[in-house]
Design a protein around this motif. Structure first.
Motif, PDB file in Angstrom:
ATOM      1  N   LYS A   1      67.793 142.563 125.123  1.00 42.21           N
ATOM      2  CA  LYS A   1      67.577 141.935 126.429  1.00 42.21           C
ATOM      3  C   LYS A   1      68.402 140.655 126.469  1.00 42.21           C
ATOM      4  O   LYS A   1      68.237 139.798 125.607  1.00 42.21           O
TER       5      LYS A   1
ATOM      6  N   ARG B   1      60.718 135.437 134.357  1.00 44.58           N
ATOM      7  CA  ARG B   1      60.626 136.283 133.155  1.00 44.58           C
ATOM      8  C   ARG B   1      59.691 137.468 133.377  1.00 44.58           C
ATOM      9  O   ARG B   1      59.907 138.543 132.814  1.00 44.58           O
ATOM     10  N   PHE B   2      58.665 137.291 134.194  1.00 46.34           N
ATOM     11  CA  PHE B   2      57.694 138.370 134.390  1.00 46.34           C
ATOM     12  C   PHE B   2      58.022 139.237 135.597  1.00 46.34           C
ATOM     13  O   PHE B   2      57.258 140.124 135.957  1.00 46.34           O
TER      14      PHE B   2
ATOM     15  N   TYR C   1      58.239 138.427 138.810  1.00 44.50           N
ATOM     16  CA  TYR C   1      57.686 138.071 140.123  1.00 44.50           C
ATOM     17  C   TYR C   1      58.767 137.502 141.031  1.00 44.50           C
ATOM     18  O   TYR C   1      58.660 137.563 142.238  1.00 44.50           O
TER      19      TYR C   1
ATOM     20  N   ASN D   1      46.889 145.490 126.214  1.00 48.32           N
ATOM     21  CA  ASN D   1      47.360 145.809 127.566  1.00 48.32           C
ATOM     22  C   ASN D   1      47.052 144.615 128.446  1.00 48.32           C
ATOM     23  O   ASN D   1      45.902 144.158 128.482  1.00 48.32           O
ATOM     24  N   SER D   2      48.044 144.108 129.143  1.00 42.22           N
ATOM     25  CA  SER D   2      47.830 142.831 129.830  1.00 42.22           C
ATOM     26  C   SER D   2      48.742 142.707 131.033  1.00 42.22           C
ATOM     27  O   SER D   2      49.677 143.486 131.208  1.00 42.22           O
ATOM     28  N   LEU D   3      48.453 141.696 131.813  1.00 39.37           N
ATOM     29  CA  LEU D   3      49.273 141.401 132.990  1.00 39.37           C
ATOM     30  C   LEU D   3      49.313 139.887 133.183  1.00 39.37           C
ATOM     31  O   LEU D   3      48.265 139.256 133.307  1.00 39.37           O
ATOM     32  N   PRO D   4      50.507 139.279 133.192  1.00 42.34           N
ATOM     33  CA  PRO D   4      50.578 137.847 133.506  1.00 42.34           C
ATOM     34  C   PRO D   4      50.375 137.656 135.009  1.00 42.34           C
ATOM     35  O   PRO D   4      51.043 138.314 135.801  1.00 42.34           O
ATOM     36  N   GLN D   5      49.446 136.807 135.368  1.00 42.32           N
ATOM     37  CA  GLN D   5      49.154 136.605 136.797  1.00 42.32           C
ATOM     38  C   GLN D   5      49.346 135.144 137.166  1.00 42.32           C
ATOM     39  O   GLN D   5      48.915 134.251 136.421  1.00 42.32           O
TER      40      GLN D   5
ATOM     41  N   LEU E   1      43.797 143.775 130.226  1.00 38.54           N
ATOM     42  CA  LEU E   1      43.482 144.992 130.974  1.00 38.54           C
ATOM     43  C   LEU E   1      42.920 146.041 130.019  1.00 38.54           C
ATOM     44  O   LEU E   1      43.246 146.030 128.829  1.00 38.54           O
TER      45      LEU E   1
ATOM     46  N   ARG F   1      52.042 153.468 128.050  1.00 37.10           N
ATOM     47  CA  ARG F   1      52.153 152.662 129.271  1.00 37.10           C
ATOM     48  C   ARG F   1      51.513 151.289 129.116  1.00 37.10           C
ATOM     49  O   ARG F   1      51.590 150.461 130.020  1.00 37.10           O
TER      50      ARG F   1
ATOM     51  N   ALA G   1      51.046 147.485 128.219  1.00 36.30           N
ATOM     52  CA  ALA G   1      51.988 146.361 128.180  1.00 36.30           C
ATOM     53  C   ALA G   1      51.324 145.227 127.398  1.00 36.30           C
ATOM     54  O   ALA G   1      50.459 144.540 127.939  1.00 36.30           O
TER      55      ALA G   1
ATOM     56  N   ILE H   1      53.810 132.283 127.299  1.00 40.06           N
ATOM     57  CA  ILE H   1      53.248 133.637 127.337  1.00 40.06           C
ATOM     58  C   ILE H   1      54.415 134.602 127.144  1.00 40.06           C
ATOM     59  O   ILE H   1      55.471 134.448 127.771  1.00 40.06           O
ATOM     60  N   LEU H   2      54.254 135.559 126.255  1.00 39.73           N
ATOM     61  CA  LEU H   2      55.252 136.613 126.095  1.00 39.73           C
ATOM     62  C   LEU H   2      54.616 137.911 126.562  1.00 39.73           C
ATOM     63  O   LEU H   2      53.474 138.209 126.208  1.00 39.73           O
ATOM     64  N   TRP H   3      55.376 138.670 127.320  1.00 41.48           N
ATOM     65  CA  TRP H   3      54.846 139.917 127.876  1.00 41.48           C
ATOM     66  C   TRP H   3      55.778 141.054 127.473  1.00 41.48           C
ATOM     67  O   TRP H   3      57.000 140.938 127.601  1.00 41.48           O
ATOM     68  N   GLY H   4      55.205 142.160 127.012  1.00 39.34           N
ATOM     69  CA  GLY H   4      55.989 143.239 126.411  1.00 39.34           C
ATOM     70  C   GLY H   4      57.000 143.886 127.325  1.00 39.34           C
ATOM     71  O   GLY H   4      58.014 144.386 126.853  1.00 39.34           O
ATOM     72  N   VAL H   5      56.750 143.916 128.627  1.00 38.80           N
ATOM     73  CA  VAL H   5      57.686 144.595 129.509  1.00 38.80           C
ATOM     74  C   VAL H   5      58.491 143.607 130.360  1.00 38.80           C
ATOM     75  O   VAL H   5      59.073 143.978 131.371  1.00 38.80           O
ATOM     76  N   SER H   6      58.485 142.362 129.924  1.00 39.31           N
ATOM     77  CA  SER H   6      59.260 141.344 130.630  1.00 39.31           C
ATOM     78  C   SER H   6      60.747 141.681 130.541  1.00 39.31           C
ATOM     79  O   SER H   6      61.265 141.964 129.472  1.00 39.31           O
TER      80      SER H   6
END
Lengths: 236, 386
Positions: free
Chosen positions: A55, A66-67, A69, B188-192, B213, B221, B223, B241-246
């Motif tokens: 990436k 990064r996310f 949005y 499994n998570s979601l940054p909001q 989640l 599927r 994340a 925050i690090l997110w797997g599908v970023s």
């Protein structure tokens, strides 16, 4: 009962008894081992040498960027965008509606979102060079995926249009049974689509899923389409 | 001591233990199958078949502790080896059964090797692309690299199993000018984004909170997401925050260099490269269902190239790795659009063990039944003669 039968039953009973005893001992060992502490500081021992980073880095990217949005032209385009689009860097930005969830990168897609109570609806943006075969061909391909007959050029020209990225863009709604390439079918599905022809490429925005989930997302989909905005860099 | 060893040997090789183990396997298979109503295949496999112990909730309320299939099959392998081979009668009358037992032990051994040492994932290539790496379906890793490299980057890898279920942990390396502390991890998570007036359950970093989640039934599927703190030797720590599908990794400036920190699916190195030259597919007439799809690839190793066609029933096998034609895309590609091909990649040192086991068991059964047939025919002819 014959004596040999007793011997077998006795054997089974003893085996069960001994099994329980062995299992309990092993369980105790596992519990004791887990109580021993795993150490809160760990040395990183594994390294790997690569020719390129999977990436591309986005220096100064905010969390929203990064996310997924937000997207700005200053950032590298997400992995999976059309090669032509990647090379040129995306000249527009967007804002995701509330409640939409950014999804994992998919090849050929600029960005993917899921929506609905159980994320059953999927919305994504693709970019194709040279118009991607034309609006009519793509709209009819979408109709075919929904099990519907193709439209004539005149019918395509009569579709409602909305203004996106400064261009009148045909708005498509198709109800039917959505069939993906895997053969899995979604009955009573709804497809919302938009084809935005901006020379020298076309932007396609598409949402599919069960009609009961996509229908309430109609306004959010429209808001997402109209949030596509040329970046200042592209205008300069 | 001698008595204890003798008793242990008798117990481990006993017929009764075999009965108990086979019954437990039946029970685990039944429960694991029924549990798939609530859990996905991956989770059921982990809980029932790759575990040492588990708690099964009968009717969702009554907890029943059970040994996992990993423990049961390990015990069965020992039991079969000691009882069915070492302790069994060895005369010619028993050679067939003996071979059958050896075959089953080989099968169990292969399963054990696969569980411990196999790697699996997928490799996606567009026509004209080449790669020597594949990506896990389920497992995660943290990769840290100095992004200022030119043409070569050294990635420092933290495997997901070291932080996904371990609580807060700090990772360090003499090659890094900072430590990385994984504070919390979610499968499994979601940054909001956090708006004014919101009361998020977790910490807020840069206007975002990580929402946990429930695991997806299709485990691939999920994340993953983590809260990390990057602590340099001197200076201020950075929380993120690090997110797997970023789509974009975190970049931090340390010692005047940009460092990239990325949470992603675990990647594995192939000992050779694969280049996709051409992908072809045919649909069943009038449908979107594939009838046939295949990939013309080049296997590149030490500068030597070899052309191979990978199709649905003809995988590429090389140096212990098997590449199967798994999928393709994009799903709604129009005429003339570039296509990509997806290969399922498996590295299983014991992938041929089931074949060897089947051959051994077949030979054993043939020997056993042939001998029984000969004896029967001999008895018949002797009876007729008398």
């Amino acid at each position: 009962m014959a004596q040999s039968d007793y011997a077998v039953f006795l054997g089974i009973f003893m085996a069960v008894r001994d099994s329980i005893s062995i299992i309990m001992t092993a369980l105790l060992a596992v519990v004791l081992a887990s109580c021993g502490g795993d150490g809160s500081v760990v040395e990183i021992t594994r390294t790997r040498t690569v020719e390129f980073l999977p990436k591309p880095p986005g220096p100064n990217a905010t969390s929203a960027q990064r996310f997924g949005y937000e997207h700005t032209a200053a950032m590298p385009s997400p992995h999976g965008a059309a090669p032509a689009a990647e090379a040129a860097e995306l000249p527009f930005t967007w804002t995701a509606p509330e409640g939409w969830r950014p999804a994992a990168d998919r090849p050929m897609r600029v960005v993917t979102f899921t929506a609905g109570p159980n994320q059953e609806a999927e919305c994504y943006v693709t970019i194709l060079g040279q118009g991607g075969g034309g609006a009519a061909a793509n709209i009819n391909r979408w109709r075919e995926q929904m099990g519907q007959q193709p439209l004539t050029e005149a019918e395509v020209a009569a579709l409602p249009v909305i203004d996106v990225l400064g261009k009148p863009s045909p708005w498509v709604e198709v109800r039917g049974t959505f069939t993906g390439p895997s053969g899995a079918a979604v009955d009573d599905a709804l497809l919302l689509g938009l084809v935005c022809p901006v020379d020298p490429f076309s932007v396609f925005v598409k949402m599919t899923g069960p009609a009961s989930v996509v229908e309430p997302q109609r306004d959010a989909f429209l808001a997402f389409c109209t949030s596509l905005t040329w970046s200042p860099a592209a205008n300069s | 001591m001698k008595d204890l060893l003798r008793n242990l040997y008798r117990f481990l090789s006993s017929y009764g233990l075999s009965c108990v183990l086979f019954f437990l396997l039946f029970l685990l298979t039944l429960m694991g199958t029924l549990e798939q109503i609530h859990l996905g295949l991956f989770d059921v496999q982990k809980k029932y078949f790759e575990s040492v112990f588990l708690i099964h909730e009968l009717f969702g309320v009554l907890p029943i502790p059970l040994p996992g299939a990993y423990l049961v099959m390990s015990a069965l392998a020992v039991n079969l080896f000691l009882g069915g081979i070492v302790r069994a009668r060895k005369g010619p009358a028993h050679w067939g059964v003996l071979l059958g037992h050896i075959g089953i032990v080989v099968l169990l051994l292969g399963a054990g090797i696969q569980y411990r040492y196999s790697e699996s994932g997928n490799l996606t290539l567009y026509e004209g692309e080449q790669s020597s790496e594949f990506e896990s379906y389920y497992e995660w890793e943290l990769a840290i690299a100095d992004a200022s490299g030119d043409g070569s980057f050294t990635e420092h890898i933290i495997p997901g199993r070291q932080f996904m279920h371990a609580g807060a942990r700090t990772f360090r390396s003499p090659a890094l000018p900072f430590e990385v502390c994984v504070e919390r991890a979610f499968r499994n998570s979601l940054p909001q984004p956090v708006k004014p007036g919101d009361t998020p359950a977790g910490p807020v970093v840069d206007g975002f909170t990580l929402v946990s989640l429930p695991p997806d039934k299709q485990a691939e599927r999920n994340a993953a997401g983590v809260y990390v703190t990057i602590r340099p030797a001197s200076g201020e720590a950075t929380e993120a925050i690090l997110w797997g599908v970023s789509p974009v990794p975190l970049t931090v400036e340390m010692d005047g260099k940009p460092w990239v920190i990325d949470l992603r699916k675990e990647r594995f190195q192939l000992p050779f490269a694969v280049a996709l030259d051409k992908f072809t597919h045919e649909m069943h007439p009038g449908t979107q269902m594939p009838r046939k799809f295949e990939s013309d690839v080049r296997k590149v190793e030490n500068g030597i190239e070899q052309s191979v066609t990978i199709s649905m029933n003809a995988p590429l096998r090389h140096r212990g790795y098997t590449l199967y034609q798994a999928s393709w895309g994009p799903p709604d590609a129009g005429p003339g659009e570039p296509l990509f091909s997806v290969f399922a990649v498996v590295n299983n040192p014991a992938d041929q063990f089931p074949l060897y086991a089947c051959i051994i068991i077949s030979v054993g059964l043939c020997v056993h039944f042939a001998r029984s047939l000969v004896l029967y025919l001999r008895e018949q002819s002797e009876g007729a003669a008398s």
